[in-house]
Design a protein around this motif. Structure first.
Motif, mmCIF file in Angstrom:
data_model
loop_
_atom_site.group_PDB
_atom_site.id
_atom_site.type_symbol
_atom_site.label_atom_id
_atom_site.label_comp_id
_atom_site.label_asym_id
_atom_site.label_seq_id
_atom_site.Cartn_x
_atom_site.Cartn_y
_atom_site.Cartn_z
ATOM 1 N N ILE A 14 9.904 2.289 -16.399
ATOM 2 C CA ILE A 14 10.852 2.654 -17.468
ATOM 3 C C ILE A 14 12.209 1.953 -16.527
ATOM 4 O O ILE A 14 12.801 1.762 -16.981
ATOM 5 C CB ILE A 14 11.149 4.461 -17.021
ATOM 6 C CG1 ILE A 14 9.818 5.240 -18.313
ATOM 7 C CG2 ILE A 14 12.271 4.382 -17.888
ATOM 8 C CD1 ILE A 14 9.853 6.383 -18.346
ATOM 9 N N LEU A 17 12.873 -1.640 -17.365
ATOM 10 C CA LEU A 17 12.913 -1.831 -18.282
ATOM 11 C C LEU A 17 14.134 -1.604 -18.816
ATOM 12 O O LEU A 17 14.526 -1.941 -19.956
ATOM 13 C CB LEU A 17 12.047 -1.095 -19.576
ATOM 14 C CG LEU A 17 10.450 -1.963 -19.803
ATOM 15 C CD1 LEU A 17 9.747 -1.139 -21.212
ATOM 16 C CD2 LEU A 17 10.589 -3.453 -20.802
ATOM 17 N N ARG A 29 12.497 4.922 -21.934
ATOM 18 C CA ARG A 29 11.108 5.628 -22.267
ATOM 19 C C ARG A 29 10.945 5.980 -23.686
ATOM 20 O O ARG A 29 9.452 5.888 -23.192
ATOM 21 C CB ARG A 29 12.375 7.173 -22.048
ATOM 22 C CG ARG A 29 12.769 7.986 -20.416
ATOM 23 C CD ARG A 29 12.638 8.860 -20.328
ATOM 24 N NE ARG A 29 13.627 9.735 -21.705
ATOM 25 C CZ ARG A 29 15.316 9.677 -20.296
ATOM 26 N NH1 ARG A 29 15.360 9.730 -19.615
ATOM 27 N NH2 ARG A 29 16.155 9.810 -21.644
ATOM 28 N N ARG A 30 11.620 5.787 -24.384
ATOM 29 C CA ARG A 30 11.144 5.421 -25.959
ATOM 30 C C ARG A 30 10.104 4.382 -26.181
ATOM 31 O O ARG A 30 9.115 4.625 -26.105
ATOM 32 C CB ARG A 30 11.895 5.515 -26.891
ATOM 33 C CG ARG A 30 12.737 6.716 -27.728
ATOM 34 C CD ARG A 30 13.425 6.434 -28.691
ATOM 35 N NE ARG A 30 13.066 5.966 -29.987
ATOM 36 C CZ ARG A 30 13.724 4.767 -30.682
ATOM 37 N NH1 ARG A 30 14.857 4.278 -30.136
ATOM 38 N NH2 ARG A 30 13.356 4.508 -31.862
ATOM 39 N N ALA A 31 10.342 3.157 -25.377
ATOM 40 C CA ALA A 31 9.635 2.041 -25.606
ATOM 41 C C ALA A 31 8.860 2.396 -24.413
ATOM 42 O O ALA A 31 7.523 1.211 -24.824
ATOM 43 C CB ALA A 31 10.879 1.007 -24.826
ATOM 44 N N VAL A 32 8.522 2.720 -23.133
ATOM 45 C CA VAL A 32 7.315 2.618 -22.412
ATOM 46 C C VAL A 32 6.719 3.585 -23.649
ATOM 47 O O VAL A 32 5.584 3.917 -23.366
ATOM 48 C CB VAL A 32 8.305 3.831 -21.432
ATOM 49 C CG1 VAL A 32 6.515 4.135 -19.849
ATOM 50 C CG2 VAL A 32 8.991 2.081 -20.889
ATOM 51 N N LEU A 33 7.348 5.004 -23.623
ATOM 52 C CA LEU A 33 5.833 5.450 -24.278
ATOM 53 C C LEU A 33 5.436 5.162 -25.479
ATOM 54 O O LEU A 33 4.298 5.131 -25.415
ATOM 55 C CB LEU A 33 6.839 7.197 -24.993
ATOM 56 C CG LEU A 33 6.357 8.329 -25.434
ATOM 57 C CD1 LEU A 33 5.899 8.767 -24.306
ATOM 58 C CD2 LEU A 33 7.450 8.888 -26.121
ATOM 59 N N HIS A 34 6.216 4.159 -26.200
ATOM 60 C CA HIS A 34 5.366 3.058 -27.448
ATOM 61 C C HIS A 34 4.147 3.130 -27.055
ATOM 62 O O HIS A 34 2.756 2.689 -27.285
ATOM 63 C CB HIS A 34 6.456 2.717 -28.425
ATOM 64 C CG HIS A 34 6.139 1.574 -28.590
ATOM 65 N ND1 HIS A 34 5.691 2.189 -30.658
ATOM 66 C CD2 HIS A 34 5.794 0.387 -28.748
ATOM 67 C CE1 HIS A 34 5.171 0.865 -31.522
ATOM 68 N NE2 HIS A 34 5.259 0.146 -29.492
ATOM 69 N N LEU A 35 4.639 1.832 -25.366
ATOM 70 C CA LEU A 35 3.758 1.250 -25.076
ATOM 71 C C LEU A 35 2.710 2.121 -24.481
ATOM 72 O O LEU A 35 1.019 1.590 -25.036
ATOM 73 C CB LEU A 35 4.159 0.272 -23.592
ATOM 74 C CG LEU A 35 5.495 -0.920 -24.173
ATOM 75 C CD1 LEU A 35 5.507 -0.502 -23.020
ATOM 76 C CD2 LEU A 35 4.373 -1.977 -24.881
#
Lengths: 200, 200
Positions: A14, A17, A29-35
Motif C-alpha cells: 500500500i 503504491l 488501499r482500494r487498489a491493493v484490496l482489488h489485487l
C-alpha cells in the motif's frame, strides 16, 4: 497510524503504491484490496511486468525517449522523417504527440528553463539539440513546449540558440480546441484564434 | 490505438495498471512514467512487494480477513475480545473499523444479499457466522453492514438467523458525522440523529 492494521506485506505494498502520482493512501488501499481479491493470477504478471520493464527500459542516447532499445524505435524507424524534429519537454509530451499523425522524430529536453527552480540550459538536453540542428538532414525544429511561461521562455531561448544554424524553427498553433465551445474559452486563446484566422 | 507508441514492456505495464480501480489509461500512463523516471530502485521493490504479497496472503479460515497467517493476526491476538464479533461486508470495512478503537474480532461476509445480483445466503460466509454465534465465548454480534438497502436487508436476515442463539445483536449508530454540518445532512440521517438524541 497507531498500530499495524494489516500484515506488513500488505502495508508495504500500500505504501509503495500510495507514492504513485494520482494515488493517495485511500486509493492505494482500494487498489491493493482489488489485487488481493484477484489473487496471484493478476499480481504475479504485474510484478513480472514491473521487473522486466525496470530491467530493459533505458533512455535513448539520441532523443531521450524511454525505450527497450537505444537508439529508440522512433530514432531507428526508417519511415520517420529525420528532417523534422519535434522538441518536447517530457516523455509524456512525446506519448501525447504520438497520438497525432506526426511522422518526424523527437528531442526530449527533460524539463524547462526555470529561474525559480534553478534550472539552467546546462540542466536540459539543449547541447545535444544544437548538435542535431547541425546535422545535414535536419531541416525543421518544431518547438512543442507547453504554453506556460517557463515553456515559452525555453522556446524563445532555443529559437535564439538555433538562429544561425539555418534550421527552420516552428511552433504549435494556438486556437480553439476541436469540439470546444467559444463561451468557455479563455480570452488569450480566443484572441490567438482570431488573429490566426484562415480562409474557409 | 493504431500503432504501438511505446515499447511493448511499457505498454503491457500501463495496461495492467489501468485495470486497477481508481486508475484509468491516462493515470496509468502517468504512474508508469513516474516509475520509469524513478528507475529500477523504485520498480524492483514494488515488483518484489507484489510477488511476496501474492505468495503469502491468504484468507483467514475463521473470519475471512486477508493476512499472511491463517488464522489471521486479529483472530489469534489474545488482547482482542472474542466475546464481541463485528460483522462486515468486506475486508475494506474491516480496515476502516480498525482505525477506530474497536478491540473485538471480526467476521467478513464477503458481500451482501442481493436479489438483483443473485446473491443468496449460501454465497456469503453466513453458515460460519451462525457457527461462531454458537460458541460459548460469543456474547455480542455488531452488524456493521453499509447503510444501503442491500446492507440493511442482509443485517435483518442475519438478525433473524441469530434470533434463537442467545447472542446479543447490535448495529452501528446513525447520526450526525463528527465535524459535519446539519445544513448539508440528508433528512434521513438528521431524523435518525434526532430520534437517538442523548442527554448532554
Amino acid at each position: 497510524m497507531p498500530r499495524p492494521i494489516v500484515s506488513p506485506e500488505i502495508d508495504g505494498l500500500i505504501q509503495q503504491l500510495a507514492k504513485l502520482p494520482g494515488l493517495g493512501p485511500r486509493s492505494a488501499r482500494r487498489a491493493v484490496l482489488h489485487l488481493l481479491k484477484k489473487g496471484p493470477s493478476v499480481m504475479e504478471p504485474l510484478a513480472r511486468a514491473l521487473s522486466e520493464t525496470a530491467a530493459t527500459i533505458r533512455s535513448c542516447s539520441i532523443c531521450g525517449n524511454l525505450d527497450s532499445n537505444d537508439p529508440c524505435h522512433i530514432c531507428t524507424d526508417p519511415r520517420r522523417d529525420p528532417a523534422i524534429i519535434c522538441v518536447v519537454e517530457d516523455v509524456s509530451d512525446l506519448w501525447a504527440l504520438e497520438r497525432t499523425a506526426f511522422k518526424g522524430r523527437y528531442h526530449i529536453l527533460g524539463g524547462v528553463l526555470s529561474a525559480l527552480d534553478g534550472v539552467g540550459p546546462e540542466d536540459l538536453n539543449i547541447a545535444s539539440l544544437i548538435e542535431r540542428a547541425g546535422l545535414p538532414e535536419t531541416q525543421e525544429m518544431i518547438l512543442a513546449m507547453n504554453a506556460t511561461v517557463d515553456g515559452q521562455t525555453t522556446a524563445h531561448y532555443i529559437t535564439d540558440r538555433l538562429h544561425n544554424t539555418g534550421v527552420k524553427v516552428t511552433r504549435l498553433a494556438h486556437g480553439v480546441p476541436v469540439g470546444g465551445e467559444l463561451d468557455y474559452l479563455d480570452d488569450g486563446t480566443l484572441s490567438a484564434a482570431m488573429n490566426a484566422r484562415l480562409p474557409f
